[in-house]
Design an enzyme around this catalytic site. Structure first.
Site, PDB file in Angstrom:
ATOM      1  N   ARG A  27       0.809  -1.128  -0.117  1.00  5.12           N
ATOM      2  CA  ARG A  27       0.056   0.022   0.055  1.00  5.12           C
ATOM      3  C   ARG A  27       0.808   1.333  -0.019  1.00  5.12           C
ATOM      4  NH1 ARG A  27      -5.305  -0.534   4.021  1.00  5.12           N
ATOM      5  NH2 ARG A  27      -6.008  -2.755   3.419  1.00  5.12           N
ATOM      6  N   HIS A  73      -8.033  -5.204  -7.190  1.00  6.89           N
ATOM      7  CA  HIS A  73      -8.088  -4.368  -5.950  1.00  6.89           C
ATOM      8  C   HIS A  73      -9.280  -4.329  -5.273  1.00  6.89           C
ATOM      9  CE1 HIS A  73      -5.060  -1.675  -4.169  1.00  6.89           C
ATOM     10  NE2 HIS A  73      -6.009  -0.893  -3.729  1.00  6.89           N
ATOM     11  N   TYR A 117     -19.059  10.885 -14.020  1.00 10.56           N
ATOM     12  CA  TYR A 117     -19.160  12.088 -14.936  1.00 10.56           C
ATOM     13  C   TYR A 117     -17.753  12.415 -15.506  1.00 10.56           C
ATOM     14  CZ  TYR A 117     -23.273  13.419 -12.182  1.00 10.56           C
ATOM     15  OH  TYR A 117     -24.521  13.391 -11.575  1.00 10.56           O
TER      16      TYR A 117
END
Length: 481
Positions: A27, A73, A117
């Site tokens: 990570r 993931h 969007y």
């Protein structure tokens, strides 16, 4: 049931250590070779699979995020989208790897629009990161559910870690690598490639320091920067850049056109406005934000008697127009272990990675070339014994075994011969196969030389660095138009 008695403290230590290592390697810290954390690597690879190249159309960010969390993931969609957005922001990422269409936020701290969007595709530089990935240049592992496969590292044809930098906090460990000028990096790589004994000091003559996307001026001495790059750890001070603009009749205004990296522009303006309102500074009339694509913050002094240098020095002390950047070259090495790197170590690790890519790519191409030569060899035997081969195929119940026995062919060659079409038996086709065979034999010889010669590999890498630099310069020139 098999129940084991374990001390609570020991069990806690083991699990905490396991969690800490997982956080560090999966990570928080980037890989020294491609400069990516797993989430960024998975984003780029998912977009590659979706064929979202630099010249393709855009796809909804929600589609990309869906593929990433569904295949690779298994984490929250918002965290994946935030990673995607950062790779598209030119004020966050020095050389964006994702080309975004829509509202991807701004330097004032406004968030990007929802993923439904916005639209994305890879940039030309991101495509360089994935170049030759289909030629067995990197290892693949199974994904979390065992259905798909994902690359452990990307081939990365440009030094992404130093070009774009990286930051992250793990358990007892952190990284904060600043971005650098890609043209300087390629020059340094070329020097280090040909002269492995090139020192950190010599490299710093080519790469004098970070190159932040929002600009700014580093005010520390060369010696403090040198120490940070030698040790892989240090702190630098960064200031906004400004200039005096004359308004005539002795009047002037101060224009701030570059601000420190990772500093919110709107917060700077709010802070200065607050100081003016509270009358803690008596030398400014007002502050105005006239920024569009470029940063343009205007400071209007109360009168012309105040010197701009004095005004700016005071603002540096009281606002984020001056900030500190902690350099920490922590990354995961090729053995997947966390390590602190110097500037030279980082560049050398990238070169070593590229050596591996060249060797693996050459082995893959050699195998493919030998495989094709083997098939062509079978075809040439057919052309030399055409009537006999046709007779065997027409009369024998088991022609493949007969062909293998008479002409000493293997199963692959025989299968290719039996799959030949009649039109391939014409004279012109024979000439083309002979020509192809000749070319492949020369190519095979060249590939063997590459695998055996270090000098050949150096020459290839040097040429690649030059070509990739030219690609970047073309991208830069196109973006200016």
């Amino acid at each position: 049931m098999n129940i084991k008695k374990v001390e609570f403290a020991r069990a806690l230590e083991e699990r905490y250590l396991s969690y800490a290592l997982s956080t560090i390697t999966h990570r928080a810290l980037p890989d020294i070779r491609d400069g990516l954390k797993p989430v960024h690597r998975r984003l780029l690879y998912a977009m590659y699979q979706l064929r979202l190249g630099n010249n393709s159309g855009f796809k909804k960010s929600a589609r990309v995020v869906g593929d990433v969390i569904g295949k690779f993931h298994p984490h929250g969609d918002q965290s994946v989208y935030e990673a995607l957005v950062r790779l598209a922001q030119d004020f966050s990422t020095r050389y964006p790897l994702i080309d975004g269409q829509g509202n991807f936020g701004n330097i004032d701290g406004d968030n990007a629009a929802a993923m439904r969007y916005t639209e994305t595709r890879l940039t030309a530089l991101a495509e360089l990161m994935l170049k030759d990935i289909t030629e067995e240049t990197v290892d693949f592992i199974k994904t979390y559910d065992g259905v798909e496969q994902e690359p452990i590292v990307l081939p990365s044809a440009f030094p992404n870690l130093l070009a774009n930098g990286s930051s992250g906090i793990a358990v007892g460990m952190a990284t904060n690598i600043p971005p650098h000028n890609i043209e300087e990096l390629f020059v340094a790589l070329g020097k280090l490639l040909k002269q492995p004994n090139y020192s950190n000091s010599q490299l710093l003559n080519i790469i004098p320091g970070p190159d932040f996307p929002t600009g700014g001026e580093i005010i520390d001495s060369k010696q403090s920067i040198k120490e940070a790059y030698f040790k892989g750890k240090g702190t630098i001070r960064l200031r906004a850049r400004w200039r005096k603009e004359s308004l005539g009749h002795g009047q002037y205004q101060i224009l701030i056109y570059e601000i420190p990296y990772q500093v919110n522009k709107s917060k700077i303006i709010e802070r200065v406005s607050e100081l003016i309102d509270l009358r803690k500074i008596n030398y400014l009339e007002t502050i105005q934000d006239e920024s569009a694509e470029d940063i343009r913050i205007i400071l209007i002094p109360k009168n012309r008697t105040f010197k701009p240098e004095v005004i700016m020095e005071d603002l540096y002390k009281n606002t984020d127009l001056e900030s500190r950047f902690a350099i920490n070259f922590n990354a995961i090495n090729h053995k997947l272990e966390p390590k602190l790197f110097s500037l030279k170590d980082t560049l050398k690790s990238f070169i070593d990675h590229r050596y591996t890519i060249v060797k693996r790519r050459s082995k893959y191409r050699l195998h493919k070339t030998e495989s094709r030569i083997e098939i062509l060899k079978g075809f040439l035997i057919v052309y030399s014994n055409l009537n006999r081969v046709i007779k065997i195929i027409r009369t024998e119940n088991d022609p493949d075994k007969k062909l293998m026995k008479i002409f000493r062919l293997n199963k692959r060659q025989v299968e290719a011969i039996l799959a030949m079409r009649l039109r391939q038996l014409k004279k012109l086709e024979e000439k083309e196969i002979k020509s192809e065979n000749k070319g492949l034999l020369a190519y095979k010889k060249e590939l063997i030389q590459i695998l055996r010669s270090k000098n050949k590999q150096i020459s290839i890498l040097d040429q690649e660095f030059k070509e990739n630099l030219e690609t970047f310069q073309k991208i830069k020139n196109c973006s200016k138009r």
